[in-house]
Scaffold this active site. Structure first.
Site, mmCIF file in Angstrom:
data_model
loop_
_atom_site.group_PDB
_atom_site.id
_atom_site.type_symbol
_atom_site.label_atom_id
_atom_site.label_comp_id
_atom_site.label_asym_id
_atom_site.label_seq_id
_atom_site.Cartn_x
_atom_site.Cartn_y
_atom_site.Cartn_z
ATOM 1 N N ASP A 18 143.921 -31.727 100.785
ATOM 2 C CA ASP A 18 145.028 -31.485 99.850
ATOM 3 C C ASP A 18 145.610 -32.775 99.266
ATOM 4 O O ASP A 18 146.509 -32.711 98.424
ATOM 5 C CB ASP A 18 146.149 -30.680 100.534
ATOM 6 N N ARG A 27 135.795 -19.483 99.734
ATOM 7 C CA ARG A 27 136.857 -19.200 100.705
ATOM 8 C C ARG A 27 136.773 -17.811 101.337
ATOM 9 O O ARG A 27 137.662 -16.974 101.173
ATOM 10 C CB ARG A 27 138.227 -19.437 100.069
ATOM 11 N N CYS A 50 138.287 -18.592 94.869
ATOM 12 C CA CYS A 50 139.297 -19.182 93.996
ATOM 13 C C CYS A 50 138.729 -20.458 93.403
ATOM 14 O O CYS A 50 137.581 -20.803 93.637
ATOM 15 C CB CYS A 50 140.602 -19.427 94.732
ATOM 16 N N LYS A 90 155.173 -25.817 102.139
ATOM 17 C CA LYS A 90 154.710 -24.525 101.602
ATOM 18 C C LYS A 90 153.741 -23.851 102.552
ATOM 19 O O LYS A 90 153.877 -22.663 102.865
ATOM 20 C CB LYS A 90 154.016 -24.762 100.248
ATOM 21 N N ASN A 91 152.745 -24.613 103.016
ATOM 22 C CA ASN A 91 151.675 -23.970 103.791
ATOM 23 C C ASN A 91 152.112 -23.561 105.192
ATOM 24 O O ASN A 91 151.429 -22.799 105.854
ATOM 25 C CB ASN A 91 150.432 -24.869 103.846
ATOM 26 N N ARG A 94 153.731 -23.821 91.876
ATOM 27 C CA ARG A 94 153.371 -23.085 93.083
ATOM 28 C C ARG A 94 153.676 -23.905 94.336
ATOM 29 O O ARG A 94 153.898 -23.331 95.393
ATOM 30 C CB ARG A 94 151.876 -22.756 93.057
HETATM 31 C C1 EPZ Z 1 144.663 -23.914 104.160
HETATM 32 O O1 EPZ Z 1 143.716 -23.073 103.514
HETATM 33 C C2 EPZ Z 1 145.639 -24.358 103.093
HETATM 34 N N1 EPZ Z 1 146.290 -23.192 102.498
HETATM 35 C C3 EPZ Z 1 144.911 -25.158 102.028
HETATM 36 O O2 EPZ Z 1 145.871 -25.650 101.107
HETATM 37 C C4 EPZ Z 1 144.213 -26.347 102.667
HETATM 38 O O3 EPZ Z 1 143.462 -27.024 101.706
HETATM 39 C C5 EPZ Z 1 143.280 -25.855 103.789
HETATM 40 O O4 EPZ Z 1 144.035 -25.060 104.737
HETATM 41 C C6 EPZ Z 1 142.615 -26.987 104.551
HETATM 42 O O5 EPZ Z 1 143.578 -27.846 105.077
HETATM 43 C C7 EPZ Z 1 147.312 -22.620 103.122
HETATM 44 O O6 EPZ Z 1 147.712 -23.010 104.216
HETATM 45 C C8 EPZ Z 1 147.986 -21.486 102.435
HETATM 46 P P1 EPZ Z 1 140.592 -23.195 105.979
HETATM 47 P P2 EPZ Z 1 142.739 -22.175 104.399
HETATM 48 O O7 EPZ Z 1 140.498 -21.825 106.518
HETATM 49 O O8 EPZ Z 1 143.454 -21.744 105.617
HETATM 50 C C9 EPZ Z 1 136.011 -21.993 105.169
HETATM 51 C C10 EPZ Z 1 146.805 -26.046 98.974
HETATM 52 O O9 EPZ Z 1 146.489 -26.725 97.970
HETATM 53 N N2 EPZ Z 1 136.304 -20.683 105.783
HETATM 54 O O10 EPZ Z 1 140.897 -24.304 106.929
HETATM 55 O O11 EPZ Z 1 142.189 -21.142 103.502
HETATM 56 C C11 EPZ Z 1 136.756 -22.211 103.854
HETATM 57 O O12 EPZ Z 1 136.104 -21.595 102.787
HETATM 58 C C12 EPZ Z 1 145.790 -25.228 99.723
HETATM 59 O O13 EPZ Z 1 147.970 -25.972 99.405
HETATM 60 C C13 EPZ Z 1 135.279 -19.786 106.006
HETATM 61 O O14 EPZ Z 1 134.117 -20.035 105.674
HETATM 62 O O15 EPZ Z 1 141.625 -23.256 104.765
HETATM 63 C C14 EPZ Z 1 136.790 -23.706 103.771
HETATM 64 O O16 EPZ Z 1 135.585 -24.184 103.265
HETATM 65 C C15 EPZ Z 1 144.451 -25.216 99.089
HETATM 66 N N3 EPZ Z 1 135.578 -18.584 106.615
HETATM 67 C C16 EPZ Z 1 136.929 -24.135 105.247
HETATM 68 O O17 EPZ Z 1 136.509 -23.004 106.003
HETATM 69 C C17 EPZ Z 1 136.839 -18.269 106.997
HETATM 70 O O18 EPZ Z 1 137.043 -17.156 107.521
HETATM 71 C C18 EPZ Z 1 138.329 -24.499 105.685
HETATM 72 O O19 EPZ Z 1 139.242 -23.522 105.228
HETATM 73 C C19 EPZ Z 1 137.874 -19.190 106.778
HETATM 74 C C20 EPZ Z 1 137.585 -20.411 106.164
#
Ligand code: EPZ
Length: 437
Positions: free
Chosen positions: A309, A123, A118, A22-23, A401
């Site tokens: 995840d 996020r 969320c 999915k991701n 989802r």
């Molecule tokens: C991706 O989310 C995945 N979603 C998530 O899967 C997964 O948990 C996550 O990566 C970590 O592996 C998709 O790919 C659609 P991040 P993403 O940016 O890209 C902070 C699932 O269940 N951050 O690596 O949003 C953020 O808040 C989902 O399938 C900022 O502060 O994750 C988090 O604490 C849930 N500023 C950390 O970084 C930013 O601009 C890592 O988030 C971006 C992120």
């Protein structure tokens, strides 16, 4: 709203086919916006989230040919007819935010709703926006929308991420493919989905090196073309079924699972006393249900560390491991919502901030529980497989989802699992109640 009813206690035996990730699929779909030629994606997972992304792309003018039930989707952005992704669509699934970069790169401007927080955390998207600014875009946030413009095109830049972000790495990479000159992403995320996106973009004519390492170099090109590309196998789905087999006991072959993408989980399962082998191009998982599990501590980290995840699913497993296991969630600030629901089945879990202590309980007993987000909900499925008697999992739209045909896949291995439907509508409350992709 649908419910899933599971009667626990049956070991799992058989084969489970692993779907496309999915991701990865969601970002590959966004890549279709970068070219006027068709992008055909194979191994597409049929999920509420990927279907929803297809709907958003159609509102931007992308022609989508993806018959019901098919695993091949043809996306054709011959003309981009809109550059606006409205609040109502983005709030329901935050991965839709990923259309911003491709629109900016191809058309020179875009207006995309801020996704908001969320269920699992705040996020923010600040790293995404800083990357686009470094590439020369003007960004204004107004009325909850990101208005981005680079009317003379994006230009290559060196972007040093202060911490690892999967989404920001992917988003910057998508946009940089059409920027003038070289973009260097430092401290880039190394998840297999990043390499998958880079491989697809390269098949479309992009010039990306180093995806899968901390430094990614992208030489911008004038235009990208069409391609046919298979989505990588879903390591989180595979990991979830590996944990389910460990929990229920038995022997399961995960067909198409990529063992090399699951190193941290394989290590944790082996430490818990589970047999895990890379076999026949997939993953073989076995456990004698009579043998007690061993407690294992989990520290979630960016890839190649233990994936956030899979944290909820592994916690469900550890609820039956005699002794104490400590979970540290280092990626998201609110990702223990499954703990109170697991406690309803008799689990002994104490949460303090970003740490949870699980003490193995002698037994779990079925109960009605509520899914709160995608991965939390599947942790309840795993706990239900181990519990005595019947567990009813409510709000399973979260599961839909991200898990394709979950009940038939488990039932084919002997699990006593069924879906019960009633007529009330399925909400998609997104950021309000557990949107987590
Ligand atoms: C991706 O989310 C995945 N979603 C998530 O899967 C997964 O948990 C996550 O990566 C970590 O592996 C998709 O790919 C659609 P991040 P993403 O940016 O890209 C902070 C699932 O269940 N951050 O690596 O949003 C953020 O808040 C989902 O399938 C900022 O502060 O994750 C988090 O604490 C849930 N500023 C950390 O970084 C930013 O601009 C890592 O988030 C971006 C992120």
């Amino acid at each position: 709203m649908d419910r899933i009813v599971i009667v626990g206690g049956a070991p799992l035996k058989g084969e489970i086919p692993i779907s496309g990730a999915k991701n990865s699929a969601l970002k590959l779909m966004a890549a279709a916006l970068l070219t006027s030629e068709p992008l055909t994606l194979d191994s597409m997972p049929n999920l509420a989230d990927t279907r929803f992304m297809a709907q958003l792309l159609m509102t931007l003018g992308v022609g989508v040919a993806w018959p019901d039930g098919s695993h091949t989707a043809r996306l054709h952005a011959a003309d981009v007819t809109s550059t606006i992704a409205p609040y109502d669509l983005v709030r329901k699934m935050r991965a839709t935010f990923n259309v911003l970069g491709p629109l900016l790169a191809r058309v020179g401007h875009a207006t995309v709703s801020l996704p908001g927080g969320c269920a699992i955390g705040a996020r923010p998207v600040d790293l995404h926006l800083k990357a686009f600014e470094a590439m020369g875009a003007d960004i204004v946030i107004e009325g909850g929308y990101v208005k981005a413009a680079a009317l003379r095109g994006l230009k290559g830049a060196t972007i040093v991420f202060p911490f690892v972000s999967v989404g920001a790495t992917e988003h910057a990479m998508l946009a940089a493919t059409l920027a003038r000159g070289e973009t260097v992403l430092e401290n880039a995320a190394r998840e297999p989905e990043i390499a998958d996106l880079a491989n697809c973009l390269n098949a479309m004519g992009a010039r990306i090196d180093g995806a899968g390492t901390s430094t990614i170099r992208i030489q911008g090109v004038e235009t990208l073309g069409g391609a046919r590309y298979p989505v990588v196998a879903d390591r989180i789905e595979a990991g979830t079924y590996a944990i389910a087999a460990a929990a229920a006991g038995g022997e399961v072959q995960l067909v198409g699972a990529r063992a090399e993408h699951l190193g941290a989980l394989v290590q944790a399962l082996r430490a818990a006393g589970v047999t895990v082998e890379s076999r026949d191009g997939g993953l073989f998982v076995a456990r004698d249900p009579g043998q007690p599990l061993k407690p294992v501590d989990i520290d979630t980290q960016p890839y190649p560390g233990f994936p956030t995840d899979l944290q909820a699913q592994f916690m469900a497993l550890m609820t039956r491991a005699p002794g104490a296991s400590i979970f540290r969630e280092n990626i998201f600030e609110n990702r223990f919502m499954h703990a109170p629901e697991l406690r309803r089945l008799g689990a002994d879990i104490t949460v303090r901030g970003s740490e949870a202590v699980v003490r193995g309980a002698p037994r779990l007993v079925g109960a009605p529980v509520m899914a709160t987000d995608l991965r939390a909900s599947v942790s309840l499925v795993i706990a239900a497989l181990m519990a005595e008697g019947e567990t009813t999992i409510n709000r399973v739209y979260h599961l839909d989802r991200g898990f394709e045909r979950l009940e038939p896949k488990l039932a084919a291995c002997g699990a006593d699992v069924k879906r019960v439907s009633d007529r009330s509508p399925e909400p998609r409350e997104g950021s309000v109640e557990g949107e987590a992709a």
